[in-house]
Scaffold this motif. Structure first.
Motif, mmCIF file in Angstrom:
data_model
loop_
_atom_site.group_PDB
_atom_site.id
_atom_site.type_symbol
_atom_site.label_atom_id
_atom_site.label_comp_id
_atom_site.label_asym_id
_atom_site.label_seq_id
_atom_site.Cartn_x
_atom_site.Cartn_y
_atom_site.Cartn_z
ATOM 1 N N ASN A 204 8.200 -9.401 1.409
ATOM 2 C CA ASN A 204 8.133 -10.703 2.074
ATOM 3 C C ASN A 204 6.989 -10.744 3.084
ATOM 4 O O ASN A 204 6.879 -11.658 3.889
ATOM 5 C CB ASN A 204 9.451 -11.032 2.751
ATOM 6 C CG ASN A 204 9.958 -9.902 3.632
ATOM 7 O OD1 ASN A 204 9.170 -9.038 4.044
ATOM 8 N ND2 ASN A 204 11.244 -9.882 3.899
ATOM 9 N N ALA A 205 6.144 -9.690 3.027
ATOM 10 C CA ALA A 205 4.944 -9.579 3.855
ATOM 11 C C ALA A 205 4.139 -8.408 3.296
ATOM 12 O O ALA A 205 4.629 -7.651 2.453
ATOM 13 C CB ALA A 205 5.311 -9.337 5.320
ATOM 14 N N ASP A 206 2.901 -8.265 3.771
ATOM 15 C CA ASP A 206 2.128 -7.077 3.396
ATOM 16 C C ASP A 206 2.796 -5.851 4.001
ATOM 17 O O ASP A 206 3.157 -5.849 5.191
ATOM 18 C CB ASP A 206 0.688 -7.192 3.902
ATOM 19 C CG ASP A 206 -0.090 -8.297 3.205
ATOM 20 O OD1 ASP A 206 0.285 -8.660 2.072
ATOM 21 O OD2 ASP A 206 -1.066 -8.800 3.805
ATOM 22 N N LYS A 207 2.957 -4.782 3.197
ATOM 23 C CA LYS A 207 3.665 -3.593 3.688
ATOM 24 C C LYS A 207 2.952 -2.326 3.243
ATOM 25 O O LYS A 207 2.234 -2.317 2.239
ATOM 26 C CB LYS A 207 5.111 -3.595 3.177
ATOM 27 C CG LYS A 207 5.940 -4.754 3.726
ATOM 28 C CD LYS A 207 7.403 -4.662 3.319
ATOM 29 C CE LYS A 207 8.200 -5.812 3.942
ATOM 30 N NZ LYS A 207 9.646 -5.728 3.618
ATOM 31 N N THR A 208 3.211 -1.249 4.018
ATOM 32 C CA THR A 208 2.651 0.067 3.702
ATOM 33 C C THR A 208 3.769 1.098 3.694
ATOM 34 O O THR A 208 4.564 1.179 4.636
ATOM 35 C CB THR A 208 1.588 0.492 4.728
ATOM 36 O OG1 THR A 208 0.526 -0.464 4.735
ATOM 37 C CG2 THR A 208 1.022 1.865 4.402
ATOM 38 N N ALA A 209 3.843 1.869 2.607
ATOM 39 C CA ALA A 209 4.801 2.973 2.498
ATOM 40 C C ALA A 209 4.012 4.273 2.444
ATOM 41 O O ALA A 209 3.134 4.441 1.596
ATOM 42 C CB ALA A 209 5.665 2.807 1.256
ATOM 43 N N ASP B 201 0.846 -1.187 0.000
ATOM 44 C CA ASP B 201 0.000 0.000 0.000
ATOM 45 C C ASP B 201 0.884 1.239 0.000
ATOM 46 O O ASP B 201 1.813 1.354 0.820
ATOM 47 C CB ASP B 201 -0.912 0.033 1.228
ATOM 48 C CG ASP B 201 -1.914 -1.123 1.229
ATOM 49 O OD1 ASP B 201 -2.534 -1.363 0.184
ATOM 50 O OD2 ASP B 201 -2.050 -1.777 2.284
ATOM 51 N N VAL B 202 0.613 2.167 -0.900
ATOM 52 C CA VAL B 202 1.313 3.446 -0.945
ATOM 53 C C VAL B 202 0.301 4.526 -0.571
ATOM 54 O O VAL B 202 -0.706 4.705 -1.263
ATOM 55 C CB VAL B 202 1.912 3.726 -2.329
ATOM 56 C CG1 VAL B 202 2.568 5.105 -2.354
ATOM 57 C CG2 VAL B 202 2.939 2.653 -2.697
ATOM 58 N N VAL B 203 0.567 5.208 0.535
ATOM 59 C CA VAL B 203 -0.345 6.239 1.044
ATOM 60 C C VAL B 203 0.304 7.596 0.814
ATOM 61 O O VAL B 203 1.419 7.863 1.302
ATOM 62 C CB VAL B 203 -0.641 6.032 2.542
ATOM 63 C CG1 VAL B 203 -1.579 7.127 3.047
ATOM 64 C CG2 VAL B 203 -1.260 4.657 2.761
ATOM 65 N N GLY C 147 6.806 4.470 7.423
ATOM 66 C CA GLY C 147 6.294 3.112 7.261
ATOM 67 C C GLY C 147 7.388 2.200 6.738
ATOM 68 O O GLY C 147 8.468 2.091 7.331
ATOM 69 N N ALA C 148 7.132 1.534 5.599
ATOM 70 C CA ALA C 148 8.115 0.599 5.027
ATOM 71 C C ALA C 148 9.301 1.316 4.398
ATOM 72 O O ALA C 148 10.306 0.690 4.070
ATOM 73 C CB ALA C 148 7.442 -0.283 3.984
ATOM 74 N N CYS C 149 9.191 2.646 4.215
ATOM 75 C CA CYS C 149 10.286 3.444 3.656
ATOM 76 C C CYS C 149 10.678 4.508 4.667
ATOM 77 O O CYS C 149 9.945 4.827 5.599
ATOM 78 C CB CYS C 149 9.861 4.105 2.346
ATOM 79 S SG CYS C 149 9.460 2.950 1.022
#
Length: 298
Positions: A267-272, A202-204, A254-256
């Motif tokens: 390697n898993a659900d992620k949100t940036a 997900d990119v928010v 988040g992921a970034c």
């Protein structure tokens, strides 16, 4: 069927003794009908383990060597057809010559069929994948194991294996290797179906800007978005300011992290998450700075 070459004389004593009488025996041909032979193919027949006869088209046939009255005959296939591979069987193949030509031997050729299959790996427990061969013959596979489609194909046929329905519990993506080929005299067993987990990115986006990915899947113009990626995929995200902003910056979370580009290993659900910032510009004697996209001052 025979002509005596010697007549006894009742007045000769020797004629009352046992004698061997010579016979002029007639001969008869051995043959029948061939059917089902593929165009361009050939089959080699034998009679009594010899007298080879090569046939290249459907129709009647006759062995070159005729047989005498009371002779036995036994017709067999010496060489089966190979282009494509066929199997020829014979009915009325044996018997005894009894005063007429043999014409009822039937040789019937059928093109060989072979199964299409391979191996599934990586399928999550409880999941299933639906495969197709040549856009049909749907096959549901529920476990990591070998598989074979139910419909066999004739020798020389083309085959193309595809995924009709990917696994969904959990979401997985299955790819096929050795998926295209031509049946050639044996079962196909080397099709490999490999399934891998899918994870959602997900990119928010906050404020005004866009995010794209190097592999062309993520494309979020001023709005948040999400895409699924195969386990282990590296996704490089690139941010751009709204083109109406003259100056600005952004911050990842988040992921970034940081204020440059971002690379994520799925390697898993992620949100940036990304926050875009418009820079304030002070223009002397021209008004006061504001923070409105597309407007620098008023």
């Amino acid at each position: 069927s025979s002509t005596p070459l010697y007549w006894p004389d009742p007045y000769r004593a020797s004629d009352h003794d046992p004698i061997v009488i010579g016979l002029d025996l007639a001969t008869y041909t051995i043959g029948g009908t061939l059917s089902g032979l593929a165009p361009g193919n050939s089959v080699v027949l034998q009679n009594n383990d010899g007298d080879n006869l090569t046939l290249k088209t459907d129709g009647s046939f006759t062995f070159p060597t005729a047989l005498t009255f009371s002779s036995e005959y036994a017709v067999s296939v010496l060489t089966q057809p190979t282009t494509p591979n066929q199997t020829c069987t014979i009915t009325n193949e044996s018997g005894v010559v009894s005063g007429s030509d043999i014409t009822d031997i039937d040789v019937i050729c059928v093109t060989n069929t072979y199964t299409i299959g391979g191996t599934v790996s990586g399928l999550a427990p409880g999941n299933s994948v639906v495969l197709q061969n040549n856009d049909g013959n749907d096959l549901t596979v529920n476990a990591n194991d070998s598989f074979a489609f139910t419909t066999a194909l004739m020798d020389g046929s083309a085959n193309t294996v595809t995924v009709l329905t990917h696994p969904t519990t959990p979401n997985q993506n299955c790819t096929v290797s050795n998926d295209v080929g031509t049946v050639s005299g044996t079962d196909v067993t080397d099709v490999e179906v490999t399934c891998r987990n899918l994870y959602q990115l997900d990119v928010v986006i906050h404020d005004s800007g866009s995010v794209t990915s190097d592999i062309g899947i993520i494309d979020c113009p001023d709005i948040s978005c999400s895409e699924n990626f195969v386990d282990g995929t590296k996704v490089e995200l690139t941010a751009e300011l709204n083109p109406t902003w003259t100056l600005g910056s952004w911050t990842w979370s988040g992921a970034c992290s940081g204020d440059a580009g971002c690379t994520i290993t799925m390697n898993a659900d992620k949100t940036a998450m990304i926050d875009f910032h418009c820079e304030l510009i002070n223009i002397p004697d021209s008004g006061s700075p504001i923070n409105t996209p597309g407007v620098l001052w008023e």
